[in-house]
Structure formats: structure tokens, C-alpha cells
Scaffold this motif. Sequence first.
Motif, PDB file in Angstrom:
ATOM      1  N   LYS A   3       0.796  -1.448  -0.368  1.00  0.00           N
ATOM      2  CA  LYS A   3      -0.162   0.049  -0.172  1.00  0.00           C
ATOM      3  C   LYS A   3       0.969   0.755   0.469  1.00  0.00           C
ATOM      4  CE  LYS A   3      -4.132  -1.718   2.514  1.00  0.00           C
ATOM      5  NZ  LYS A   3      -5.257  -2.044   2.902  1.00  0.00           N
ATOM      6  N   GLU A   4       2.277   1.295   0.853  1.00  0.00           N
ATOM      7  CA  GLU A   4       2.931   2.367   0.979  1.00  0.00           C
ATOM      8  C   GLU A   4       3.355   2.568  -0.122  1.00  0.00           C
ATOM      9  OE1 GLU A   4       5.289   2.241   4.300  1.00  0.00           O
ATOM     10  OE2 GLU A   4       3.122   1.845   5.923  1.00  0.00           O
ATOM     11  N   GLU A   5       3.950   1.516  -1.433  1.00  0.00           N
ATOM     12  CA  GLU A   5       4.507   1.597  -2.976  1.00  0.00           C
ATOM     13  C   GLU A   5       5.737   1.202  -1.813  1.00  0.00           C
ATOM     14  OE1 GLU A   5       3.225   4.657  -5.375  1.00  0.00           O
ATOM     15  OE2 GLU A   5       1.398   3.378  -5.772  1.00  0.00           O
ATOM     16  N   ARG A   6       5.923   0.108  -1.725  1.00  0.00           N
ATOM     17  CA  ARG A   6       7.418   0.574  -0.866  1.00  0.00           C
ATOM     18  C   ARG A   6       8.155  -0.911  -1.122  1.00  0.00           C
ATOM     19  NH1 ARG A   6       8.533  -0.433   4.713  1.00  0.00           N
ATOM     20  NH2 ARG A   6       6.437  -0.397   4.833  1.00  0.00           N
ATOM     21  N   TYR A   7       7.232  -2.275  -1.528  1.00  0.00           N
ATOM     22  CA  TYR A   7       7.045  -3.893  -1.905  1.00  0.00           C
ATOM     23  C   TYR A   7       8.154  -3.933  -2.631  1.00  0.00           C
ATOM     24  CZ  TYR A   7       6.553  -8.133  -3.318  1.00  0.00           C
ATOM     25  OH  TYR A   7       6.726  -9.702  -3.176  1.00  0.00           O
ATOM     26  N   LYS A   8       9.188  -4.971  -2.969  1.00  0.00           N
ATOM     27  CA  LYS A   8       9.994  -5.202  -3.875  1.00  0.00           C
ATOM     28  C   LYS A   8      10.518  -5.800  -3.986  1.00  0.00           C
ATOM     29  CE  LYS A   8      12.588  -3.633  -8.119  1.00  0.00           C
ATOM     30  NZ  LYS A   8      13.098  -2.474  -9.032  1.00  0.00           N
ATOM     31  N   ILE A   9      11.026  -7.331  -4.493  1.00  0.00           N
ATOM     32  CA  ILE A   9      11.532  -8.170  -4.322  1.00  0.00           C
ATOM     33  C   ILE A   9      12.247  -8.099  -5.734  1.00  0.00           C
ATOM     34  CG2 ILE A   9      11.903 -10.554  -4.726  1.00  0.00           C
ATOM     35  CD1 ILE A   9      10.025 -11.823  -2.855  1.00  0.00           C
ATOM     36  N   GLU A  10      13.068  -8.540  -6.210  1.00  0.00           N
ATOM     37  CA  GLU A  10      14.515  -8.422  -7.272  1.00  0.00           C
ATOM     38  C   GLU A  10      15.914  -9.544  -6.457  1.00  0.00           C
ATOM     39  OE1 GLU A  10      14.770  -5.655 -10.508  1.00  0.00           O
ATOM     40  OE2 GLU A  10      17.107  -5.376  -8.907  1.00  0.00           O
ATOM     41  N   THR A  40       6.367  -6.590  -7.759  1.00  0.00           N
ATOM     42  CA  THR A  40       6.093  -4.989  -7.568  1.00  0.00           C
ATOM     43  C   THR A  40       5.093  -5.517  -7.566  1.00  0.00           C
ATOM     44  OG1 THR A  40       5.900  -4.791  -9.926  1.00  0.00           O
ATOM     45  CG2 THR A  40       8.440  -4.372  -8.417  1.00  0.00           C
ATOM     46  N   LYS A  41       3.761  -4.130  -7.360  1.00  0.00           N
ATOM     47  CA  LYS A  41       2.504  -4.414  -7.495  1.00  0.00           C
ATOM     48  C   LYS A  41       1.358  -4.640  -8.990  1.00  0.00           C
ATOM     49  CE  LYS A  41       2.618   0.383  -7.695  1.00  0.00           C
ATOM     50  NZ  LYS A  41       1.633   0.834  -8.961  1.00  0.00           N
ATOM     51  N   ASP A  42       2.712  -4.489  -9.310  1.00  0.00           N
ATOM     52  CA  ASP A  42       2.319  -4.483 -10.773  1.00  0.00           C
ATOM     53  C   ASP A  42       2.591  -6.280 -11.006  1.00  0.00           C
ATOM     54  OD1 ASP A  42       1.596  -1.745 -11.776  1.00  0.00           O
ATOM     55  OD2 ASP A  42       3.591  -1.772 -11.573  1.00  0.00           O
ATOM     56  N   GLY A  43       2.786  -6.637 -10.620  1.00  0.00           N
ATOM     57  CA  GLY A  43       3.214  -8.786 -10.845  1.00  0.00           C
ATOM     58  C   GLY A  43       5.009  -8.679 -11.618  1.00  0.00           C
ATOM     59  N   PHE A  44       5.429  -9.987 -11.686  1.00  0.00           N
ATOM     60  CA  PHE A  44       6.522 -11.068 -12.069  1.00  0.00           C
ATOM     61  C   PHE A  44       7.018 -10.176 -13.261  1.00  0.00           C
ATOM     62  CE2 PHE A  44       4.572 -12.839  -8.959  1.00  0.00           C
ATOM     63  CZ  PHE A  44       5.496 -13.666  -8.103  1.00  0.00           C
ATOM     64  N   VAL A  45       8.055  -9.896 -13.240  1.00  0.00           N
ATOM     65  CA  VAL A  45       9.002  -9.597 -14.124  1.00  0.00           C
ATOM     66  C   VAL A  45       9.668 -10.521 -14.340  1.00  0.00           C
ATOM     67  CG1 VAL A  45      10.390  -8.271 -16.028  1.00  0.00           C
ATOM     68  CG2 VAL A  45       8.793  -7.855 -15.169  1.00  0.00           C
ATOM     69  N   LEU A  46      10.513 -11.642 -15.471  1.00  0.00           N
ATOM     70  CA  LEU A  46      11.944 -12.765 -15.065  1.00  0.00           C
ATOM     71  C   LEU A  46      12.284 -12.402 -16.471  1.00  0.00           C
ATOM     72  CD1 LEU A  46      13.164 -14.916 -14.332  1.00  0.00           C
ATOM     73  CD2 LEU A  46      11.912 -16.357 -15.519  1.00  0.00           C
ATOM     74  N   LYS A  47      13.824 -12.139 -15.927  1.00  0.00           N
ATOM     75  CA  LYS A  47      13.988 -11.834 -17.292  1.00  0.00           C
ATOM     76  C   LYS A  47      15.953 -12.716 -17.205  1.00  0.00           C
ATOM     77  CE  LYS A  47      13.359  -6.656 -18.200  1.00  0.00           C
ATOM     78  NZ  LYS A  47      13.798  -5.393 -17.874  1.00  0.00           N
ATOM     79  N   GLY A  48      16.561 -13.071 -18.452  1.00  0.00           N
ATOM     80  CA  GLY A  48      17.300 -14.452 -18.355  1.00  0.00           C
ATOM     81  C   GLY A  48      17.580 -14.598 -19.454  1.00  0.00           C
TER      82      GLY A  48
END
Length: 432
Positions: free
Chosen positions: A323-330, A355-363
Motif C-alpha cells: 500500500k505504501e509502494e515500498r514492496y519489491k523483490i528482486e 512488485t505491485k504490478d506483478g512478476f518480471v523474469l529476465k534471463g
Amino acid sequence: MKTVVKDSTYEEVLSIQNNQRGKNLKPLYPSLFWRTLIKLISIPELKKTHFTYKTFGMEKLHKSEPCLILMNHSCFLDLQIAETVMYPRPMNIVCTSDGFVGKNNLMRKIGCIPTNKFVSDFVMVKNIKYALETLHSSVLMYPEASYSFDGTATPLPESLGKCLKLLKVPVVMIKTYGAFARNPLYNNLQIRNVDVSADVKYLLSPSEIEEKSVEDLNKILKEEFTFDNWKWQQENDVEITESFRADCLNRVLYKCCHCGCEGKMLGKGVDLTCNNCGTKWNLTEKGFIEKKHVVSAEKALNNFNHIPDWYNWQRQEVQKEIKEERYKIETDVDIYMMVNTDAVYKVGTGVLSHTKDGFVLKGCDGKLKYEQKAKSSYSLYSDYYWYEIGDMICIGDMKTLYYCFPKNAGDIVAKARLATEEIYKLALEKDA
């Protein structure tokens, strides 16, 4: 349990992506031979647990009447229990597609129906209807889709009530007791000496399903799938005396409730320790979590003695971050792909972000980019010590699954699942 893994290049896997053997094949009728064999194989393991079960209202179900069997998902014993209590009833089994890897023919012969977890799967529903209506076989389903992390129920899909309406068959519920305590997912497949039992209940008749609304059906199912395995242990005075009972508990309790630090928890032996503030807890034989050593008690954020309460606090903390837009896993990850049932293909490395927008996988040297939106799924297929490879986060669709194994990222698997569920809820609220 292990699976078939092959080293491959991303290009090679793309070339076989359309070869999804078995996915669109109709399920097979599970013969009496295979049903009997599974039951016989299950006897020694269930005998170790002093397994018993009770039935409630099962006289309403005719011996030749196909039904939908719903079961809570606790550990590897689940299938053995189901085959035992429902024998000799023919039963097809909805099973995760990666369970078919390297043994596709066997899994089909025993009646398994493959599905990708937390992915919209219309083929699976079609196959369930075929099993019920054409094969006249019952169908076993684990609607939670994944094992519980904290010993309480995982979310059910909102589509489940609609599914009951579509299938129009009786619904039976199997609920187990002691299976989670015997072999919780976090504990690295270490078995504890705990007795296991089950209740088998005739839950809904076709006429009851017809007259009830989808909302009412979902409410009934939610009530049936509300449980707390730790509370069950405590209320029934079940003592777990094994010296390894807290091993890897940090996978579940990844955030210190004393100082608030993440990724510094360590479960070892019978203790859980925060390597940031030095606070230590003991996982008691009765399943309580008790503070054993405290540093700077005046700065304590919380004090929990019940593991699901601690886990729920972590959920609330994740929700705040979102909710505070602090969430991120990378995190850097090893990437495995599944595009058929021949193998799980190890294709290289990459970066997974959430993030709140979903997952992104690059590789794979820039060749791979996959995005999964926040509203794609209500939960996340994540697992501990997956097929003895490591802790895993899985994303993907009906064609391809990407199994991501975080490297040097700490215990993020549970947090990623919690965040996925909370992000999905918030996305639905915005659309309401």
C-alpha cells in the motif's frame, strides 16, 4: 523425491515448446489393478502413523455414483490416505503437471489429470467432466493447490463454487489430522513420529448444489477448509519430541517479530534465532513458540507464541509495504523451464522481480523476458526444497512454466506468496 532435470539452452527449449505430450489427452480410467496396488503400497507407511478414519453421511453416496472428492493438502501422505479411505471406488486425481515429468505413462495409468497450479486451466475442467460423465469415475482434487506453509488453510479459488454447479455431482470432503505435524513442508522432508487420522464426510448432494448460490457454496467450502494444524496439536496434547523440529522454520517465519529485520532468521534444532538482534525462541514439544533469550526487550515490536499469528503478522507487514509502494523483490535466480513431461530443463540464470504490478523474469543472456500481471492469479506456486533442488518460485502459463530458484536472497519464497495474494486482493478492490 526427485525429478528429471536436463541442462539445455533457451533456444533448444523453445524448439520443443509445442511438444506438450499428454496435456490434451483425455484421462484414463484407473483400473482396479492400479487402485489395489496403490492401496497395498500405502499400508506400511500408513501403519507407521497408526492411521484411522471416520465417516460421516457416506451412506448417502451410492457405490457406483461418481463424486468430486475435495481434500486438504498437507504432505505426501495425502494420496495414500485418499486411495485408502475411498477404495475400491475408481478415482481420477487432479495433479500438478510437474508430477508427470519422467513418468507420464505411469501417472496417466493411475488416473492422474495434469494441471498447472494457479493458472486458469479450462482443459482440466473439461477432463474432470470427462472422468465423471464418461468414465464414471470419481475425481480427487486438492483445491488449495499447494501445501500449507504455516499449517493453516491456503486460499481457495473463487471459481470453485461455479465448478460445483457445472459438475453436478455429490461432493465428499476428506480432512486429515496430524499429516502436517508429521511432515511439514518447511522441515526438509524430515519425518516426525505423529499419528494421522482423517474424517470423510458427505458434504453436498447434487440437489443441494443446485439450490444454493455460488456465494453460499464458496462459503461452505471456506468453512470446511478452515483449520489450524498447530492449534490441533496443542489442543490434542500431541508432543513432537524430535530434535530437528525447528530446522528451517525460518522459511516460514522469515521476519523477526522482535526487531523487524528480514532474512536473518535461522531455524536449527529446536530453536529459532534472529541473527540481527540475537533474540531466540524455542519451538516447544506442544507446538508453541516461546522466547528463550531476549536482547533489548524494550524495543520488541511483537511477541507471538503461535506460529500462524506470527505468519499473519508478516502478511500484514507485506500488505503495508504494498500500500505504501515500498514492496519489491528482486533477486538473481537459476531458471528451469517445463514445456513437456520429458524433463524440467535448466536453461540458465536471470533476474526475477516482483512488485505491485506483478512478476518480471529476465534471463538467458537477454533472450528470455516473461511478464505476469498482478491479476493473473490469486496465489503463487512457491515451494520449499522443490524436488530436492531448492526453494522455488514458479510463474508461467498453460504453455510454459518458469521455475525460479533464488540465489543468496534469503527466505523470500513465503513473502512472495503472501505478496501475490495481497496484491491480487488490492487489484480486485480497485476494479470494484
